[in-house]
Design a protein around this motif. Structure first.
Motif, PDB file in Angstrom:
ATOM      1  N   VAL A   8       4.122  -5.834  -8.371  1.00 53.91           N
ATOM      2  CA  VAL A   8       3.420  -4.904  -7.513  1.00 53.91           C
ATOM      3  C   VAL A   8       2.406  -5.526  -6.560  1.00 53.91           C
ATOM      4  N   THR A   9       1.628  -6.146  -7.378  1.00 51.66           N
ATOM      5  CA  THR A   9       0.523  -6.686  -6.695  1.00 51.66           C
ATOM      6  C   THR A   9       0.794  -7.756  -5.697  1.00 51.66           C
ATOM      7  N   LYS A  10       1.669  -8.817  -5.837  1.00 56.34           N
ATOM      8  CA  LYS A  10       2.186  -9.650  -4.969  1.00 56.34           C
ATOM      9  C   LYS A  10       2.683  -9.119  -3.749  1.00 56.34           C
ATOM     10  N   THR A  11       3.432  -8.057  -3.898  1.00 53.23           N
ATOM     11  CA  THR A  11       4.184  -7.347  -2.840  1.00 53.23           C
ATOM     12  C   THR A  11       3.179  -6.794  -1.932  1.00 53.23           C
ATOM     13  N   TYR A  12       2.118  -6.131  -2.546  1.00 53.81           N
ATOM     14  CA  TYR A  12       1.029  -5.358  -1.622  1.00 53.81           C
ATOM     15  C   TYR A  12       0.173  -6.574  -1.150  1.00 53.81           C
TER      16      TYR A  12
END
Length: 347
Positions: A173-177
């Motif tokens: 989720v963090t890398k995508t954001y």
């Protein structure tokens, strides 16, 4: 738990797929209308037939906000064919590999770990939805020191982010954001830090940002030295926040009725938490010996019925990250609602 051959095999499998880098329906007859608390008397949820044996399912005894513990506290396993057998604390990265090999029978961890485990040949299936992200009850929160100067996604380049494990929601989720905001994630140092150590680790400056899940995110939320950047609700409006319960395939095949009883019990417990969040916090605080003021809760999917969009979301991410071959895992390979007695009911 002793470290034996199957555990070592599970941990090798884990390394293959990630370690490298509003109130719900209240079930009728279960609640006191005045207090909302579970009744201590009355018929059990499932009545065993004469001669039915109770099946003990192996489960970790971790310091967490967990529906298995709450279901037991509320008496939802009484009169059923299932009973938890706690096998000691198990580190978060090991949970899904150990479900996949059968060293534990059930475990709750995020969808991408289950997808990756299935892709690698482990024998497990999601049998129940779990937590969901709400704005007021997110799945995870992001904290920095107030004096860090970090306020935007781009500020994180060159910094160290601490999170509870590779291969799960906190990573993907963090890398995508971050990529959506022009951040080169390869310029970030990613470090595994258990949730119950995240607050202290970021406060002391050993990491620059801590991603922390309930109940432990409450301490950081109330720490005057820290600043909350975001929650996962801010990042994807909760699409990546379903934290389901998975079961070992052999356990499901050999004990379908016990599996159904476990799923029923956690579904009732999830609905109860949604309707009684403060009582749930008190039970969790008492169970893990944590100050009530620092305990945060999860919100749960109504009746814990699994839906497909959160699973497809992570299949797409894992394929785009090169973690699984395209087309290797389909949504239907990952989950079943067969054992949820509330599947198909309107909420």
């Amino acid at each position: 738990m002793s470290v034996n051959t199957s555990r070592r095999a599970a941990l090798k499998t884990l390394a293959m797929f990630g370690t490298a880098g509003a109130a719900s329906i209240i079930l009728p007859g279960c609640w006191d209308k005045e207090s909302g608390a579970a009744k201590s008397a009355g018929a059990p949820a499932v009545v065993k037939s004469v001669g039915d044996a109770i099946v003990e399912f192996k489960y970790p005894d971790n310091p967490s906000f967990d529906l298995i513990y709450l279901a037991e506290e509320l008496g939802y396993f009484e009169g059923t064919r299932a009973k938890p057998k706690y096998v000691g604390k198990i580190a978060a990265p090991q949970l899904i590999p150990l479900v996949g090999t059968g060293e534990i029978d059930f475990g709750t961890r995020m969808v991408p770990l289950v997808i990756s485990a299935i892709a690698s040949g482990l024998d497990l299936k999601v049998v129940s939805a779990g937590g969901k992200t709400l704005e007021e009850a997110p799945h995870m929160k992001y904290f920095v020191r107030k004096d860090s100067g970090i306020r935007t996604a781009k500020d994180l380049e060159g910094k160290t982010i601490g999170f509870n494990s590779f291969g799960a929601c906190a990573e993907f989720v963090t890398k995508t954001y971050l990529r959506q905001h022009g951040v080169d994630v390869n310029k970030i140092n990613w470090l595994v830090v258990p949730d119950n150590q995240g607050e202290q680790t970021v406060e002391t400056g050993n990491i620059d940002l801590a991603i922390i899940h309930p109940p432990h995110s409450g301490g950081a939320e109330n720490n005057p030295a820290l600043h909350k950047l975001w929650s996962d609700y801010d990042l994807d409006r909760g699409l990546g926040g379903m934290a389901p319960y998975s079961a070992h395939g052999k356990f499901i095949r050999e004990h379908p009725e016990a599996t159904r009883d476990v799923v029923r019990a956690v579904a009732r417990a999830g609905n109860w938490v949604n309707a009684n969040p403060e009582e749930a916090r008190k039970i969790t605080a008492r169970r893990i010996g944590m100050d009530l003021g620092k305990v945060e809760r999860y919100a749960y999917v109504e009746n814990l019925v699994v839906t497909e969009p959160p699973i497809q979301y992570y299949i797409d991410i894992l394929e785009s990250e090169g973690k699984i071959p395209r087309g290797k895992v389909k949504v239907k390979d990952v989950y079943t609602n067969e054992f949820n007695p509330f599947a198909g009911q309107k909420v």
